[in-house]
Design a protein around this motif. Structure first.
Motif, PDB file in Angstrom:
ATOM      1  N   CYS A  28       0.850  -1.193   0.000  1.00  0.00           N
ATOM      2  CA  CYS A  28       0.000   0.000   0.000  1.00  0.00           C
ATOM      3  C   CYS A  28       0.882   1.239   0.000  1.00  0.00           C
ATOM      4  O   CYS A  28       1.763   1.386   0.841  1.00  0.00           O
ATOM      5  N   CYS A  30      -0.284   4.414   0.224  1.00  0.00           N
ATOM      6  CA  CYS A  30      -0.980   5.610   0.730  1.00  0.00           C
ATOM      7  C   CYS A  30      -0.074   6.377   1.689  1.00  0.00           C
ATOM      8  O   CYS A  30       0.908   5.839   2.195  1.00  0.00           O
ATOM      9  N   CYS A  33       0.432   4.777   5.164  1.00  0.00           N
ATOM     10  CA  CYS A  33       1.386   3.652   5.211  1.00  0.00           C
ATOM     11  C   CYS A  33       2.818   4.139   5.070  1.00  0.00           C
ATOM     12  O   CYS A  33       3.736   3.576   5.670  1.00  0.00           O
TER      13      CYS A  33
END
Ligand SMILES: [Zn+2]
Ligand SMILES: [Zn+2]
Length: 156
Positions: A28, A30, A33
């Motif tokens: 991930c 994002c 993260c």
């Protein structure tokens, strides 16, 4: 992966065992993260929540609210700070293991990437993985599970 398999935090105070195969593994990209891992991306390895057994120590919990407004309960070692797993309230039957904490990481192959739109610009995505620009929809999430199970069956 042979069940059960084990992992733990960096200082060794918290140890866990997992008694089920992973459902999938993905990366991930994002911002949450990136910040949480203090790195370029986070990895998630969802497993059935009741298959995660703490065998030593007691992780601390911290809760955050995701973009969708749902709570995520984050478990980490209170001594060394290693993040171990997350329990999303959105999906109460799974825990997302942070698979870098497993004792054996040689078999970890991510089948997909999510939130590619916020990935660091030097990361290149292959056509061999499932790549999603944002949060995977329920259908896309099922694709991640399907691809992982196909890959593992092909290896056996
Ligand atoms: Zn620790
Ligand atoms: Zn993320």
């Amino acid at each position: 992966m042979d069940v059960p398999y084990t992992g733990g935090c960096q200082c060794g105070q918290v140890r866990y065992e997992i008694r089920a195969e992973p459902l999938t593994i993905y990366a991930c990209h994002c911002k949450e993260c990136q910040r949480q891992s203090a790195s370029a991306f986070g990895m998630s390895m969802p497993v059935p929540r009741d298959a995660v057994i703490l065998i030593q120590g007691k992780p601390k919990q911290w809760r955050r609210t995701s973009d969708s407004g749902r709570e995520v309960v984050c478990f980490f070692c209170g001594e060394c700070g290693t993040r171990l797993f997350h329990q999303p309230t959105r999906n109460p039957v799974i825990a997302n293991i942070k698979p870098g904490t497993l004792d054996t990481t040689t078999e970890l192959r991510a089948v997909g990437h999510v939130w590619t739109r916020s990935s660091q610009p030097w990361i290149q995505f292959s056509d061999e993985t499932l790549n999603f620009e944002g949060q995977p929809t329920p259908e896309e999430y099922l694709q991640l599970i399907e691809k992982f199970s196909c890959q593992n069956n092909a290896d056996n």
